[in-house]
Design an enzyme around this catalytic site. Structure first.
Site, mmCIF file in Angstrom:
data_model
loop_
_atom_site.group_PDB
_atom_site.id
_atom_site.type_symbol
_atom_site.label_atom_id
_atom_site.label_comp_id
_atom_site.label_asym_id
_atom_site.label_seq_id
_atom_site.Cartn_x
_atom_site.Cartn_y
_atom_site.Cartn_z
ATOM 1 N N CYS A 178 -10.805 -32.897 -44.618
ATOM 2 C CA CYS A 178 -10.245 -31.986 -42.893
ATOM 3 C C CYS A 178 -8.751 -31.853 -43.566
ATOM 4 C CB CYS A 178 -11.080 -32.654 -42.111
ATOM 5 S SG CYS A 178 -10.628 -32.217 -40.377
ATOM 6 N N GLU A 182 -17.525 -39.081 -43.986
ATOM 7 C CA GLU A 182 -17.856 -39.899 -43.245
ATOM 8 C C GLU A 182 -18.229 -40.879 -42.267
ATOM 9 O OE1 GLU A 182 -14.457 -38.727 -41.321
ATOM 10 O OE2 GLU A 182 -15.030 -37.932 -43.200
ATOM 11 N N ILE A 220 -14.908 -30.683 -37.611
ATOM 12 C CA ILE A 220 -14.547 -31.020 -36.477
ATOM 13 C C ILE A 220 -12.870 -29.954 -36.301
ATOM 14 C CG2 ILE A 220 -13.108 -32.319 -35.240
ATOM 15 C CD1 ILE A 220 -15.977 -34.520 -35.863
ATOM 16 N N ARG A 221 -12.852 -29.205 -35.546
ATOM 17 C CA ARG A 221 -10.810 -28.292 -35.772
ATOM 18 C C ARG A 221 -10.825 -28.267 -37.100
ATOM 19 N NH1 ARG A 221 -6.689 -32.119 -33.057
ATOM 20 N NH2 ARG A 221 -5.931 -29.786 -33.207
ATOM 21 N N ARG A 240 -5.353 -23.907 -40.844
ATOM 22 C CA ARG A 240 -5.841 -24.718 -39.981
ATOM 23 C C ARG A 240 -6.113 -24.473 -39.067
ATOM 24 N NH1 ARG A 240 -0.313 -28.916 -38.616
ATOM 25 N NH2 ARG A 240 -2.264 -29.360 -37.238
ATOM 26 N N GLY A 247 -7.761 -36.382 -39.320
ATOM 27 C CA GLY A 247 -6.951 -36.361 -38.476
ATOM 28 C C GLY A 247 -5.907 -35.559 -37.367
ATOM 29 N N GLU A 248 -5.453 -35.649 -37.416
ATOM 30 C CA GLU A 248 -3.884 -35.340 -37.029
ATOM 31 C C GLU A 248 -2.842 -34.578 -38.432
ATOM 32 O OE1 GLU A 248 -0.617 -33.864 -35.603
ATOM 33 O OE2 GLU A 248 -2.021 -31.543 -34.994
ATOM 34 N N HIS A 301 -16.403 -34.125 -42.194
ATOM 35 C CA HIS A 301 -16.185 -35.268 -42.445
ATOM 36 C C HIS A 301 -17.344 -35.894 -43.115
ATOM 37 C CE1 HIS A 301 -12.538 -35.432 -40.114
ATOM 38 N NE2 HIS A 301 -12.880 -34.055 -39.628
#
Length: 219
Positions: free
Chosen positions: A78, A177, A139-140, A105, A46-47, A175
């Site tokens: 992540c 999941e 993802i990022r 990051r 997430g963030e 990720h």
């Protein structure tokens, strides 16, 4: 066996779906009391900044650190990996520092540069030989730029560690999941079962020693 999933922000529902497919109850963790009775914990992607702020706001930061130090198994993906890293590049003193590694990051680029790749994971090899590679979705994603000597690297991408393990913590840059492959979750749940069994054995041993002591005192 019950697994807590940090549900402040991010991909927590996807982890819950994987746990459901494995017939393992998930507890959404938003308050410190939600941690009671959890045998393991998942910190989702997430963030990072948002998750950190909310964890502090809801009084979860210190309980999470305490559980990690006590040895409860944790799967961090992540953003979760970033929160556990000993150092975050350019952000001193902003993590739980439970994993002896340094991360950078968004080192693989912004969301438009998200990618998938196949990872060889030797730990998943069975008696019949190597298993199929794991399809990892980045993802990022954070880049692991240093690992401590007690950290085991389970998988790498272009020379960089992307799946690591240290004691009770399993950390992934990607990720798991978001795929149909539940091997990393299964691997994590096996660690939870071992930890739960060892705790039960320790309690039983303690009760037995107490009973022996009481019997001796009566004599």
């Amino acid at each position: 066996m019950k697994i807590g999933v940090l549900a402040l922000q991010g991909a927590f529902r996807e982890h819950e779906e994987v746990l459901g497919s494995l017939h393992v109850p998930a507890i959404e963790v938003r308050q410190p009391e939600d941690l009671h009775g959890c045998d393991g914990l998942i910190l989702p992607g997430g963030e990072t900044t948002t998750q950190r702020k909310l964890a502090h706001s809801y009084g979860l930061w210190d309980p999470l650190a305490r559980l990690g130090r006590q040895g409860i198994p944790i799967l961090a993906t992540c953003a979760g990996l970033i929160l556990l890293a000993k150092r975050i590049d350019g952000e001193p003193d902003s993590s739980l520092a439970l994993l002896d590694l340094d991360v950078r990051r968004n080192a693989y680029g912004r969301q438009v540069f998200s990618f998938e790749t196949l990872l060889a994971v030797p730990r998943f090899a069975g008696a019949s030989g190597p298993q199929d590679p794991f399809r990892a979705i980045f993802i990022r994603a954070p880049r692991i730029v240093r690992v401590g000597q007690d950290v085991s690297v389970l998988a790498s991408h272009e020379g960089d560690p992307v799946a690591v393990e240290q004691g009770n913590i399993l950390g992934l840059s990607f990720h798991p999941e978001l795929t149909r492959d539940n091997r990393f979750h299964t691997y994590f749940l096996e660690a939870v079962r071992r930890h739960k069994a060892s705790r039960a054995g320790g309690k039983a041993g303690g009760r037995m020693r107490a009973a022996v002591g009481e019997s001796a005192s009566r004599k």
